[in-house]
Design a protein around this motif. Sequence first.
Motif, PDB file in Angstrom:
ATOM      1  N   HIS A  32       0.852  -1.192   0.000  1.00 54.54           N
ATOM      2  CA  HIS A  32       0.000   0.000   0.000  1.00 54.54           C
ATOM      3  C   HIS A  32       0.887   1.241   0.000  1.00 54.54           C
TER       4      HIS A  32
ATOM      5  N   THR B   5      -6.572   2.577  -0.134  1.00 51.05           N
ATOM      6  CA  THR B   5      -6.494   1.117  -0.283  1.00 51.05           C
ATOM      7  C   THR B   5      -6.278   0.430   1.064  1.00 51.05           C
ATOM      8  N   ALA B   6      -5.947   1.216   2.108  1.00 50.37           N
ATOM      9  CA  ALA B   6      -5.719   0.647   3.431  1.00 50.37           C
ATOM     10  C   ALA B   6      -6.147   1.651   4.494  1.00 50.37           C
TER      11      ALA B   6
ATOM     12  N   VAL C 137     -10.105  -3.058  -0.168  1.00 51.54           N
ATOM     13  CA  VAL C 137      -9.496  -2.192   0.838  1.00 51.54           C
ATOM     14  C   VAL C 137      -9.101  -3.046   2.039  1.00 51.54           C
ATOM     15  N   SER C 138      -7.908  -2.795   2.574  1.00 51.14           N
ATOM     16  CA  SER C 138      -7.459  -3.489   3.782  1.00 51.14           C
ATOM     17  C   SER C 138      -7.838  -2.674   5.018  1.00 51.14           C
TER      18      SER C 138
ATOM     19  N   THR D 187      -6.331  -7.844   6.025  1.00 54.48           N
ATOM     20  CA  THR D 187      -5.302  -7.060   5.330  1.00 54.48           C
ATOM     21  C   THR D 187      -4.645  -7.913   4.266  1.00 54.48           C
TER      22      THR D 187
ATOM     23  N   PRO E 110      -2.634  -4.428  -2.052  1.00 52.82           N
ATOM     24  CA  PRO E 110      -3.584  -3.430  -2.599  1.00 52.82           C
ATOM     25  C   PRO E 110      -4.168  -3.881  -3.919  1.00 52.82           C
TER      26      PRO E 110
END
Length: 342
Positions: A184, A248-249, A276-277, A336, A339
């Motif tokens: 990410h 993305t996280a 998305v984490s 998690t 990405p």
Amino acid sequence: MSDVAAVAGVSHQTVSRVLNEHPSVRGETRERVLAAITSLGYRRNSAARALATSRSTTLGVVATGSALFGPTSTLIAIEGAARDQGYFVSVATLHRYDAEAMHEVLEHFMAQDVEAIVVIAPQDDVAAAVETFRAPVPVLVVAALEHVPAAAGTTPAGPTTLSLAVDQRAGARAATEHLLDLGHEDVLHVAGPQDWFDARARAAGWREALEARGVVPTRPRTCSWAADDGYAVGRDLAEAIAAGEGPTAVLAGNDQLALGMLRAFWERGLSVPDDVSVAGFDDVAGSAYFVPPLTTVRQPFEVLGQRCVAMVVAALAGEAVPTERIAPELVVRSSTGAPPVR
């Protein structure tokens, strides 16, 4: 104790040695005394013991009355560790934090002849109230303080103010580094209320991890610790993420915020971690059964309680006791991942 001694066929002093776990008592004698204690239903007379030893073996604990996971878990851990070490715990719950309230608590504890006072101080106003403390016994503040209250205690030569906490900054830094290591390029932080030491320390750890990788942190989203706030933030983010424009996280300030976001992302049809984490903080009971199981930072509350009591015991013995930070543990689960390709 005289009755126990008569039944066991030993001296009063031998019974005392068994009760105090003295190493000089033979195993067979110890077992005979313990059997007599059980059969007679003997219990120590705490008041008499306090008079005989001039020690109450009681710790005063100031709690905020918060039902949130961190403060509650801290209180439970301290009580358990104190009991394991032969201490009683007297708890005073505060709902306002000022000099008058602290004075009332101090008088309450001094009437019980407590040997030390532990203050669970997660917020600014609690720590500010500790500044007014003038206790004739050691005071230990359990909080991720930026500094130990200089005014606490009586005089520089008097009882000490100690500080102990889980290293919130290190925990957030580890979680952020984990997300960056997955690929990410940035991590959004959804932070807890900024009048909490833990929330500020976690935000600082997140920021440090990004800056160390040359990433300029975006402004964190600040809210309460509640899942419904996480849900509201998640709904705000969901459309942008679905359009390939959002983060993305996300590092949530606690697991409840993460839970709310997971619900919002699911409602929008987003996949975690494919779209998305999400990582949290605390490792609350059940976080391994979120959908998906949550990557989070585990706080070792049992160790915190044990170290708290050990520090108090050391201070009472006149030993130098440094400020301590306890390392948390990153727990990686399936919320998690790498990405998405955009």
